[in-house]
Design a protein around this motif. Structure first.
Motif, short mmCIF file in Angstrom:
data_model
loop_
_atom_site.label_atom_id
_atom_site.label_comp_id
_atom_site.label_asym_id
_atom_site.label_seq_id
_atom_site.Cartn_x
_atom_site.Cartn_y
_atom_site.Cartn_z
N VAL A 139 9.95 20.19 -29.07
CA VAL A 139 8.99 20.64 -28.08
C VAL A 139 9.78 21.21 -26.92
CG1 VAL A 139 7.18 19.95 -26.47
CG2 VAL A 139 7.26 18.94 -28.75
N ILE A 182 -0.23 17.86 -31.68
CA ILE A 182 0.73 17.28 -32.63
C ILE A 182 0.18 15.92 -33.02
CG2 ILE A 182 3.12 16.62 -33.02
CD1 ILE A 182 3.86 18.34 -30.58
N TYR A 218 3.77 7.42 -31.04
CA TYR A 218 4.19 8.79 -31.28
C TYR A 218 5.65 8.78 -31.72
CZ TYR A 218 5.93 8.29 -26.45
OH TYR A 218 6.55 7.84 -25.32
N ILE A 251 -1.32 14.83 -28.13
CA ILE A 251 -0.84 14.08 -29.29
C ILE A 251 -1.97 13.20 -29.80
CG2 ILE A 251 1.59 14.07 -28.60
CD1 ILE A 251 1.17 11.13 -27.71
N VAL A 297 6.42 25.07 -29.33
CA VAL A 297 6.76 24.04 -30.30
C VAL A 297 7.52 24.71 -31.44
CG1 VAL A 297 5.82 22.47 -32.03
CG2 VAL A 297 4.85 22.51 -29.74
N LEU A 337 8.77 24.40 -35.29
CA LEU A 337 8.53 23.66 -36.52
C LEU A 337 9.83 23.49 -37.30
CD1 LEU A 337 5.21 25.34 -37.72
CD2 LEU A 337 5.52 23.34 -36.25
N VAL A 385 7.29 18.75 -36.72
CA VAL A 385 7.75 19.43 -35.52
C VAL A 385 9.20 19.04 -35.27
CG1 VAL A 385 7.47 19.65 -33.02
CG2 VAL A 385 5.45 19.51 -34.50
N HIS A 393 2.02 16.62 -38.16
CA HIS A 393 3.46 16.34 -38.15
C HIS A 393 3.87 15.38 -39.26
CE1 HIS A 393 7.44 15.36 -36.49
NE2 HIS A 393 7.12 14.09 -36.66
N TYR A 451 -3.51 22.75 -34.71
CA TYR A 451 -3.26 21.35 -35.08
C TYR A 451 -2.10 21.28 -36.07
CZ TYR A 451 -3.76 16.85 -37.47
OH TYR A 451 -3.50 15.62 -38.05
N ILE A 452 -1.03 20.59 -35.65
CA ILE A 452 0.14 20.42 -36.51
C ILE A 452 0.14 18.99 -37.04
CG2 ILE A 452 2.65 20.54 -36.66
CD1 ILE A 452 2.56 22.37 -34.17
#
Length: 303
Positions: free
Chosen positions: A201, A148, A115, A227, A212, A214, A198, A173, A170-171
């Motif tokens: 957080v 994320i 991550y 994640i 969150v 952006l 992102v 990232h 759903y991002i």
């Protein structure tokens, strides 16, 4: 000194195996543990019998180690960097140059989740932001959940999470490409799809995620998070050095009955095995491997 068994990794699987081996008389066992792993990231295991309010991975590691030491198991903090065969024995070398020899080896080195460095993510990870839908999907039921992730790996996770709550965002990232048909499917099942990094957080003092932020400043409220970036590091390098066959995803297939690999004298338990990424399964595999290591050691000492 030649150990009967050296366990590489003191997480859930390795520690459980150590406890089981300690309950047989006469085995000298060493656990070499680097001190960190996936279990040290999780702070709220809720799916383990007897812990309805949750238990941390660190607590399980601590009390498990104490239990194993009470049975005569030796622990060493260190990282095994090399593994080799010496006839019927195995030689393990740690990062500080020390060498250890054993009749048998159990590799329980686990895996590390990938991550990116996002401000505030690590603070809530393992508390209100989760990794495994089988372990923690229950925690998001009917709650606003932000996922994320990255590309199609994240879209697959979004589909699973949508079975638990109708409030999934759903991002993507890393903005990796996703086939249009997958995006269409996400929209069909009610998942909001955003393709943007992102920036932050936000969570409270109890590490409960709140929102969150952006890159463009948009704030998305959330009660829970997940994640899913893919590309996790499966720590099977030592097994590979010993000649163990790896699958295409670098996990290891073991004998379903014994948990031994295709190399005689080398066992595997926990997350580096195929389809075993649950703490409860890791416990069972550690116990299962230990039982068969004990059987092997009986034969060695009788010969």
């Amino acid at each position: 000194m030649v150990y009967d068994c050296i366990i590489i990794g003191g997480g859930i699987a390795g520690t459980q195996a150590a406890i089981q081996l300690g309950r047989y008389s006469g085995h000298n066992v060493l656990v070499i543990d680097s001190g960190h792993g996936r279990s040290s990231v999780c702070h709220t295991y809720h799916n383990i019998i007897g812990w309805p309010e949750g238990v941390t991975g660190e607590h399980l590691r601590k009390v498990g180690r104490e239990q194993a030491q009470g049975l005569g198991i030796e622990f060493l903090e260190g990282t095994v960097t090399e593994a080799a065969r010496d006839g019927e024995r195995f030689v393990l070398t740690t990062g500080d140059g020390n060498r250890f020899t054993a009749h048998t080896v159990l590799i329980a080195t686990g895996m590390l989740d990938r991550y990116p460095e996002i401000q505030g993510l690590r603070h809530a990870l393992g508390y209100s932001i989760y990794i495994c839908p089988d372990c923690d999907g229950y925690e998001i039921v009917d709650r606003k959940t932000v996922l994320i992730g990255s590309g199609e790996h994240g879209s697959g996770m979004a589909v699973l999470l949508a079975e638990r709550t109708p409030h999934v965002t759903y991002i993507n990232h890393e903005q990796k490409p996703i086939e249009q048909r997958l995006i269409d499917h996400l929209q069909k099942i009610g998942v909001t799809y955003i393709e943007q990094p992102v920036a932050e957080v936000r969570s409270d003092d109890q590490r409960d995620i709140q929102s969150v932020v952006l890159q463009d400043g948009t704030v998305i409220e959330a009660e829970r998070g997940f994640i899913a970036f893919g590309g996790n590091h499966v720590r099977t390098e030592l097994a590979e050095q010993l000649g163990v066959t790896l699958e295409s995803n670098r996990h290891i297939k073991t004998d379903s009955r014994t948990k031994m690999t295709d190399v005689e004298g080398v066992w595997v338990a926990g997350d580096i095995g195929l389809h075993s990424e649950l703490s409860t399964i890791a416990m069972g595999e550690g116990t299962q491997a230990a039982i068969w290591i004990h059987k092997k050691l009986r034969k060695i000492h009788k010969s």
